[in-house]
Design a protein around this motif. Structure first.
Motif, mmCIF file in Angstrom:
data_model
loop_
_atom_site.group_PDB
_atom_site.id
_atom_site.type_symbol
_atom_site.label_atom_id
_atom_site.label_comp_id
_atom_site.label_asym_id
_atom_site.label_seq_id
_atom_site.Cartn_x
_atom_site.Cartn_y
_atom_site.Cartn_z
ATOM 1 N N LEU A 61 40.046 42.172 28.821
ATOM 2 C CA LEU A 61 41.023 41.522 29.694
ATOM 3 C C LEU A 61 42.400 42.153 29.523
ATOM 4 C CD1 LEU A 61 39.233 38.938 28.154
ATOM 5 C CD2 LEU A 61 40.077 37.936 30.251
ATOM 6 N N TYR A 66 46.517 41.311 30.212
ATOM 7 C CA TYR A 66 47.498 40.275 30.491
ATOM 8 C C TYR A 66 48.883 40.906 30.563
ATOM 9 C CZ TYR A 66 44.208 36.529 29.228
ATOM 10 O OH TYR A 66 43.140 35.678 29.171
ATOM 11 N N PRO A 83 51.527 34.690 28.513
ATOM 12 C CA PRO A 83 50.786 35.796 29.130
ATOM 13 C C PRO A 83 50.134 35.340 30.429
ATOM 14 C CG PRO A 83 50.200 35.538 26.807
ATOM 15 C CD PRO A 83 50.986 34.328 27.202
ATOM 16 N N PHE A 85 47.267 36.310 33.327
ATOM 17 C CA PHE A 85 46.039 37.091 33.465
ATOM 18 C C PHE A 85 46.174 38.126 34.584
ATOM 19 C CE2 PHE A 85 41.623 38.023 33.541
ATOM 20 C CZ PHE A 85 41.238 38.074 34.856
ATOM 21 N N MET A 128 39.911 41.170 34.469
ATOM 22 C CA MET A 128 38.809 41.113 33.513
ATOM 23 C C MET A 128 37.808 42.191 33.913
ATOM 24 S SD MET A 128 36.314 38.039 32.264
ATOM 25 C CE MET A 128 35.221 37.964 33.667
ATOM 26 N N LEU A 171 51.256 29.589 21.312
ATOM 27 C CA LEU A 171 50.799 29.501 22.694
ATOM 28 C C LEU A 171 49.568 28.611 22.785
ATOM 29 C CD1 LEU A 171 51.047 33.297 23.535
ATOM 30 C CD2 LEU A 171 52.450 31.516 24.554
ATOM 31 N N TYR A 211 37.052 33.353 30.161
ATOM 32 C CA TYR A 211 38.367 33.782 29.738
ATOM 33 C C TYR A 211 39.221 34.269 30.887
ATOM 34 C CZ TYR A 211 37.160 33.406 24.831
ATOM 35 O OH TYR A 211 36.816 32.934 23.598
ATOM 36 N N ASN A 212 38.612 34.699 31.976
ATOM 37 C CA ASN A 212 39.424 35.151 33.091
ATOM 38 C C ASN A 212 40.116 34.000 33.784
ATOM 39 O OD1 ASN A 212 36.826 34.323 33.914
ATOM 40 N ND2 ASN A 212 37.189 35.175 35.935
ATOM 41 N N GLN A 271 41.570 31.526 31.926
ATOM 42 C CA GLN A 271 42.338 30.882 30.866
ATOM 43 C C GLN A 271 43.814 30.997 31.223
ATOM 44 O OE1 GLN A 271 42.100 30.891 26.063
ATOM 45 N NE2 GLN A 271 42.194 32.856 27.020
ATOM 46 N N PHE A 308 47.818 30.243 30.244
ATOM 47 C CA PHE A 308 48.675 30.022 29.097
ATOM 48 C C PHE A 308 49.865 29.144 29.456
ATOM 49 C CE2 PHE A 308 47.203 32.708 25.628
ATOM 50 C CZ PHE A 308 46.296 33.528 26.256
ATOM 51 N N GLY A 309 50.305 28.363 28.474
ATOM 52 C CA GLY A 309 51.545 27.619 28.595
ATOM 53 C C GLY A 309 52.717 28.491 28.199
#
Lengths: 112, 114
Positions: free
Chosen positions: A34, A36, A43, A45, A48, B90, B100-101, B103, B105-106
């Motif tokens: 992945l 980012y 981060p 995205f 992927m 984080l 995971y693609n 996911q 983040f804050g």
């Protein structure tokens, strides 16, 4: 031990330049890679990649994976000052815990 | 639709103290992961919560603990703070453990330990 290595660590370019960021990995049980972009904090995205040779593209950004040589590249064409950020690469270990192994990132600064 | 939120934004503590950081996942997400990112480093995985249980854990000592509530929000607790705990923490949320693609983040909590 699993590891992800990004290069260069830091890069300074002028607006309009094209940049190529590298991410190489040694991970048992590779599942996916992945990318980012991290500006101030969170981060975000980008891509992927799970299969070799298939380019992912989003606007001026593109990325490709080579599972034989164990690396990926992230290309940014016609860079803009808004592209200035840290670009992080992470690899998913497909083992029991499916951990993300992160690189240190490449800090990109685009000057006007 | 609110994304992932974290509180507080910044925090300053002294060595030996305890700290609690909070995270609310994106709407529709049920899995929360916590990461520690030291200056100039990539994020380091601390642990992940799903269905109110710790499902995975990285290489962090027991001083780092967490909790997930029925509304999927989560807390990270760090006891006996050390100078080396200074970092950006984080939180990331996703729908179940694997994608995971997806996911998100804050904005992180910047913890400084003096």
């Amino acid at each position: 031990e699993d590891k992800v290595v990004q290069s260069p660590l830091s890069l300074v370019v002028h607006e309009g330049d094209t940049v190529t960021l590298n991410c190489s990995y040694e991970v048992t049980n590779f599942r996916s890679l992945l990318w980012y972009k991290q500006e101030k904090k969170a981060p975000t995205f980008l891509f992927m990649l799970t299969s070799s040779g298939i380019e992912k593209k989003s606007g001026r950004l593109s990325s490709i994976l080579d599972k034989k040589e164990l690396f990926s590249i992230l290309n940014i064409t016609a860079t803009q000052t808004g592209d200035s950020a840290v670009y992080l690469c992470a690899v998913v270990n497909a083992g029991n815990n499916r951990k993300l192994i992160w690189g240190l990132g490449t800090s990109l600064a685009v000057n006007p | 639709d609110a994304g992932v939120t974290q509180s507080p934004t910044h925090l300053i503590k002294t060595r030996g103290q305890q700290v609690t950081l909070r995270c609310s996942p994106k709407s529709g997400h049920d899995t929360v992961s916590w990461y520690q990112q030291a200056l100039g480093q990539g994020p380091q995985f601390i642990f992940q919560y799903y269905e109110e249980e710790e499902r995975q854990r990285g290489n962090f000592p027991d001083r780092f603990s967490g909790h997930q509530f029925p509304n999927y929000s989560s807390e990270l607790n760090v006891n006996a703070l050390l100078l080396g705990d200074s970092a950006l923490y984080l939180c990331a949320s996703s729908w179940q453990v694997i994608p995971y693609n997806e996911q998100f983040f804050g904005p992180g909590t910047r913890l400084t330990v003096l």
